[in-house]
Design a protein around this motif. Structure first.
Motif, PDB file in Angstrom:
ATOM      1  N   UNK A  16       0.868  -1.170   0.000  1.00  0.00           N
ATOM      2  CA  UNK A  16       0.000   0.000   0.000  1.00  0.00           C
ATOM      3  C   UNK A  16       0.905   1.220   0.000  1.00  0.00           C
ATOM      4  N   UNK A  17       0.634   2.167  -0.871  1.00  0.00           N
ATOM      5  CA  UNK A  17       1.396   3.406  -0.931  1.00  0.00           C
ATOM      6  C   UNK A  17       0.656   4.448  -0.105  1.00  0.00           C
ATOM      7  N   UNK A  18       1.345   5.031   0.857  1.00  0.00           N
ATOM      8  CA  UNK A  18       0.741   5.985   1.794  1.00  0.00           C
ATOM      9  C   UNK A  18       1.448   7.318   1.629  1.00  0.00           C
ATOM     10  N   UNK A  19       0.686   8.389   1.504  1.00  0.00           N
ATOM     11  CA  UNK A  19       1.257   9.725   1.332  1.00  0.00           C
ATOM     12  C   UNK A  19       0.966  10.578   2.544  1.00  0.00           C
ATOM     13  N   UNK A  28      -2.931   4.072  -2.995  1.00  0.00           N
ATOM     14  CA  UNK A  28      -3.353   2.893  -3.738  1.00  0.00           C
ATOM     15  C   UNK A  28      -2.565   1.673  -3.314  1.00  0.00           C
ATOM     16  N   UNK A  29      -2.892   0.559  -3.916  1.00  0.00           N
ATOM     17  CA  UNK A  29      -2.222  -0.713  -3.655  1.00  0.00           C
ATOM     18  C   UNK A  29      -1.543  -1.150  -4.940  1.00  0.00           C
ATOM     19  N   UNK A  30      -0.270  -1.478  -4.843  1.00  0.00           N
ATOM     20  CA  UNK A  30       0.509  -1.733  -6.037  1.00  0.00           C
ATOM     21  C   UNK A  30       1.401  -2.959  -5.878  1.00  0.00           C
ATOM     22  N   UNK A  31       1.815  -3.505  -7.025  1.00  0.00           N
ATOM     23  CA  UNK A  31       2.897  -4.484  -7.023  1.00  0.00           C
ATOM     24  C   UNK A  31       4.178  -3.711  -6.703  1.00  0.00           C
TER      25      UNK A  31
END
Length: 97
Positions: A16-19, A28-31
């Motif tokens: 999960x990418x957290x800003x 969002x959630x990414x590879x």
């Protein structure tokens, strides 16, 4: 498992990418490869630091958040029982000497 949020990527989301530095928001959630590229985009556009967390499926994450303010987890008493039992064994050894 959820899929990566990157356009046309069908890989499983691992991060999960957290800003944000204060109250954070999940971007969002990414590879893994797309998480690093999305992180660069967020930092360039918003000027905010980014963080990663292991991805959990949406329902699992919501359940964890809802339970965070409830009663303590059931494993805590288990650790207390083990500690009490271990202390009792130590006391028994001290008495037998």
């Amino acid at each position: 498992m959820d899929e990566c949020n990157w356009t046309s990527c069908r890989a499983l989301a691992r991060l999960d990418l957290i800003a944000g530095a204060g109250p954070s928001r999940v971007v969002g959630s990414f590879c893994v490869p797309h998480a690093s590229m999305a992180s660069l985009d967020v930092q360039a556009e918003a000027g905010e630091p980014t963080w990663y967390d292991w991805h959990r499926e949406r329902a699992e994450a919501q359940a964890a958040a809802a339970g965070a303010f409830g009663a303590s987890a059931a494993v805590i008493p288990l650790f207390r029982q083990r500690a009490t039992a271990a202390a009792g064994r130590r006391m028994g050894r001290a008495r037998s000497r």
